[in-house]
Write an enzyme that holds these catalytic residues in place. Structure first.
Site, PDB file in Angstrom:
ATOM      1  N   HIS A  55       0.849  -1.190   0.000  1.00 32.42           N
ATOM      2  CA  HIS A  55       0.000   0.000   0.000  1.00 32.42           C
ATOM      3  C   HIS A  55       0.884   1.239   0.000  1.00 32.42           C
ATOM      4  O   HIS A  55       2.010   1.225   0.530  1.00 32.42           O
ATOM      5  CB  HIS A  55      -0.884   0.025   1.246  1.00 32.42           C
ATOM      6  CG  HIS A  55      -1.986  -0.976   1.221  1.00 32.42           C
ATOM      7  ND1 HIS A  55      -3.063  -0.908   2.067  1.00 32.42           N
ATOM      8  CD2 HIS A  55      -2.183  -2.082   0.465  1.00 32.42           C
ATOM      9  CE1 HIS A  55      -3.881  -1.914   1.839  1.00 32.42           C
ATOM     10  NE2 HIS A  55      -3.367  -2.644   0.875  1.00 32.42           N
ATOM     11  N   GLU A  57       0.733   3.932   1.749  1.00 29.66           N
ATOM     12  CA  GLU A  57       1.090   4.374   3.101  1.00 29.66           C
ATOM     13  C   GLU A  57       2.250   3.570   3.666  1.00 29.66           C
ATOM     14  O   GLU A  57       3.191   4.104   4.241  1.00 29.66           O
ATOM     15  CB  GLU A  57      -0.093   4.220   4.079  1.00 29.66           C
ATOM     16  CG  GLU A  57      -1.352   4.913   3.676  1.00 29.66           C
ATOM     17  CD  GLU A  57      -2.309   4.002   2.936  1.00 29.66           C
ATOM     18  OE1 GLU A  57      -1.913   3.394   1.920  1.00 29.66           O
ATOM     19  OE2 GLU A  57      -3.469   3.894   3.360  1.00 29.66           O
ATOM     20  N   CYS A  85      -6.740   1.803   5.347  1.00 32.87           N
ATOM     21  CA  CYS A  85      -7.374   0.596   5.867  1.00 32.87           C
ATOM     22  C   CYS A  85      -6.872   0.386   7.302  1.00 32.87           C
ATOM     23  O   CYS A  85      -5.980   1.100   7.772  1.00 32.87           O
ATOM     24  CB  CYS A  85      -7.018  -0.598   4.986  1.00 32.87           C
ATOM     25  SG  CYS A  85      -5.271  -1.054   5.038  1.00 32.87           S
ATOM     26  N   CYS A  88      -3.021  -0.175   7.564  1.00 30.68           N
ATOM     27  CA  CYS A  88      -2.214   1.041   7.417  1.00 30.68           C
ATOM     28  C   CYS A  88      -2.414   1.998   8.592  1.00 30.68           C
ATOM     29  O   CYS A  88      -1.482   2.695   8.997  1.00 30.68           O
ATOM     30  CB  CYS A  88      -2.522   1.719   6.092  1.00 30.68           C
ATOM     31  SG  CYS A  88      -1.953   0.750   4.678  1.00 30.68           S
TER      32      CYS A  88
END
Length: 155
Positions: A55, A57, A85, A88
């Site tokens: 991801h 992040e 999410c 993260c």
């Protein structure tokens, strides 16, 4: 402070456009230190890496930690184009970020949807969260991506 948030979110949106060009879900992230210096930029590479941990992040936080030489990002802010999410969000808290700014809300995977999510263990210092910065631009990129994806799947 709003002007700074807009500036850094604009940079995160540029990262999201790189993800779009790579046919990844267009999510971008930027980590900024307390002096306003960008430590890291990243975009989503889940499809390319075939790994759910890629991801934007997570990649940006990893790069910032490496650059800073520490896993603690106490004076830093994370700017991300989509609401994180739960995975993260927990990484953001564990990294001791000072704040999180995100663009569009995520009605499918956003951390706020997880009724089991609890940050009590890590509440020594609360993470400041600022939602909705340049949300329309972030949402438009996502809509564009999924429109193209649906069109390709019908062909």
């Amino acid at each position: 402070m709003n002007e700074l948030h807009d500036t850094f979110m604009y940079i995160a949106l540029q990262q999201a456009k790189k993800a779009l060009a790579a046919q990844e879900v267009p999510i971008g992230a930027v980590v900024v230190d307390g002096n306003g210096v960008i430590l890291a930029r990243a975009f989503n590479t889940v499809e390319r890496q075939k790994y759910q941990g890629a991801h934007a992040e997570m990649r940006a936080i990893a790069k910032a930690c490496k650059k800073k030489g520490d896993w603690r990002l106490s004076d830093c802010w994370l700017y991300v184009t989509l609401e994180p999410c739960a995975m993260c969000m927990h990484l953001s808290i564990l990294s001791r970020l000072r704040g999180l700014v995100y663009g569009a809300a995520s009605p499918v995977f956003g951390y706020h949807l997880d009724n089991e999510l609890s940050f009590q263990l890590y509440k020594k210092r609360a993470l400041e969260i600022i939602p909705g910065v340049q949300a329309a631009q972030a949402a438009q990129l996502l809509k564009h991506f999924f429109t193209i994806k649906r069109k390709r799947s019908r062909e």
